[in-house]
Scaffold this motif. Structure first.
Motif, mmCIF file in Angstrom:
data_model
loop_
_atom_site.group_PDB
_atom_site.id
_atom_site.type_symbol
_atom_site.label_atom_id
_atom_site.label_comp_id
_atom_site.label_asym_id
_atom_site.label_seq_id
_atom_site.Cartn_x
_atom_site.Cartn_y
_atom_site.Cartn_z
ATOM 1 N N CYS A 66 0.604 -13.180 -3.826
ATOM 2 C CA CYS A 66 -0.754 -12.887 -4.304
ATOM 3 C C CYS A 66 -0.648 -11.639 -5.183
ATOM 4 N N PRO A 67 -0.443 -11.807 -6.474
ATOM 5 C CA PRO A 67 -0.086 -10.669 -7.331
ATOM 6 C C PRO A 67 -1.204 -9.666 -7.568
ATOM 7 N N PHE A 68 -2.460 -10.057 -7.326
ATOM 8 C CA PHE A 68 -3.573 -9.163 -7.643
ATOM 9 C C PHE A 68 -4.234 -8.583 -6.405
ATOM 10 N N SER A 69 -3.603 -8.739 -5.264
ATOM 11 C CA SER A 69 -4.127 -8.191 -4.016
ATOM 12 C C SER A 69 -3.194 -7.106 -3.503
ATOM 13 N N SER A 70 -3.767 -5.998 -3.077
ATOM 14 C CA SER A 70 -2.964 -4.906 -2.527
ATOM 15 C C SER A 70 -2.621 -5.146 -1.068
ATOM 16 N N HIS A 71 -3.240 -6.138 -0.452
ATOM 17 C CA HIS A 71 -2.985 -6.468 0.941
ATOM 18 C C HIS A 71 -1.988 -7.629 1.021
ATOM 19 N N THR A 72 -1.318 -7.728 2.146
ATOM 20 C CA THR A 72 -0.453 -8.869 2.404
ATOM 21 C C THR A 72 -1.311 -9.999 2.942
ATOM 22 N N GLU A 73 -1.529 -11.008 2.102
ATOM 23 C CA GLU A 73 -2.430 -12.091 2.463
ATOM 24 C C GLU A 73 -1.693 -13.142 3.292
#
Length: 344
Positions: A66-73
């Motif tokens: 998920c390249p645009f999320s700062s969290h580990t999805e």
């Protein structure tokens, strides 16, 4: 020993590819459907010589980013149950199934055969773009690197000797990437060839070439037993990486290189990392041995590259030897080159 010169080279590159659809794998919250695009120039796919889809036991590794999320999805991690957070799947009776301990791979790093983590348990519906990248693999490689670091990787390995069907198929790397605007329960993976292929037909007008004749190609990049690396523009955004010998270090690339062969894996213990060495920087001292497909037809997988010097075919049949210089020096990714060797 007699040496004969080949009199004619006829290379033809056909135009059209094909796509083979596979049924979806439905095992819970997540489903996968699959299609396979053939080489430009023939209807046959990599996955089996009959050209009608994946075969039981064929394996893929799936990386979710998920390249645009700062969290580990959800989906980006296997919670330490596989190196580099790969989801490992095998083709089994018409669907992608998780690996079991009976497959014999030490997936979780406990020095015993183990099952792969189950991607179908993940509910991927987060409101952020998901990138699913998959490729075929043939071997599990485990080694100790610098600073006593244990490295495990699920590698596609190139075989210079492709006389066995399994080694020919293992060398024919397939790659797919799908981008979803949000996590999805239904992901389609469209696989394409990232290597090039030669199909050589022997036009025998007299000597009587036997079915046991061996065809080799000399003067090719020396990448035997190397892991071929395909660029992934999103690899730099991978949040879960076992170490600097893994996916992010080897596969990161520019946008133009995404989905292209960028080299082969090279381990540098001094720098404690692994990277992709361009094939253009590798010496062309390799000899490739073709798969004998029968009916005086030979098949050979080669890396996409440009040769400074022309390679040479040798056909060996008992005490007889035949040679031919291959005029082709540019091998393009995903293309099949048809070549005729005429023997008078």
């Amino acid at each position: 020993m007699k040496i004969f010169r080949i009199l004619l080279l006829c290379g033809a590159l056909a135009a059209a590819g094909c796509s083979k659809d596979e049924p979806a794998s439905v095992q819970g919250m997540l489903t996968f459907s699959t299609s396979v695009t053939g080489f430009d120039g023939e209807q046959m796919t990599r996955v089996n010589l009959a050209g009608n889809g994946f075969e039981n036991g064929d394996k893929i590794k799936l990386k979710v980013i998920c390249p645009f999320s700062s969290h580990t999805e959800f989906g980006e991690t296997t919670y330490g149950n596989s190196f580099d957070a790969f989801w490992l799947l095998k083709w089994n009776e018409g669907e992608w199934a998780t690996l079991t301990s009976a497959d014999g791979y030490d997936i979780n790093g406990d020095y015993n055969p183990s099952a792969s983590p189950n991607v179908y348990d993940r509910f991927e519906a987060q409101q952020t773009p998901y990138v699913y990248t998959a490729q075929t693999w043939s071997e599990e490689q485990i080694f100790m690197a610098g600073n006593n670091t244990r490295v495990e990787q699920y590698s596609n390995v190139f075989h210079a000797n492709q006389t066995k069907e399994a080694d020919y198929k293992a060398s024919d790397l397939m790659w797919a990437q799908t981008i979803q605007q949000t996590g999805s329960y239904n992901v389609h993976l469209s696989f394409s060839h990232v290597m090039a292929a030669l199909m050589v037909t022997i036009d025998d007008n007299g000597p009587g070439i036997s079915d046991n004749a061996v065809l080799t190609l000399e003067g090719m990049p020396d990448i035997d037993q190397a892991e071929v690396i395909v660029g992934d523009y999103y690899a730099a955004k991978s949040k879960v990486n076992s170490n600097d010998y893994g996916y992010r270090s080897k596969h990161s690339c520019t946008k133009e290189q995404n989905g292209k062969v960028i080299g082969v894996a090279v381990v540098n213990d001094a720098l404690r990392n692994a990277s992709a060495k361009p094939i253009s920087e590798i010496g062309c001292t390799g000899t490739y041995t073709a798969y004998n497909a029968g009916q005086k037809c030979y098949r050979l997988i080669v890396p996409p590259c440009t040769l400074a010097d022309k390679a040479v075919f040798w056909l060996r049949d008992g005490e007889r030897r035949y040679s031919m210089t291959l005029d082709l020096t540019d091998f393009e990714q995903g293309r099949l080159y048809r070549i005729t060797m005429q023997i008078n």
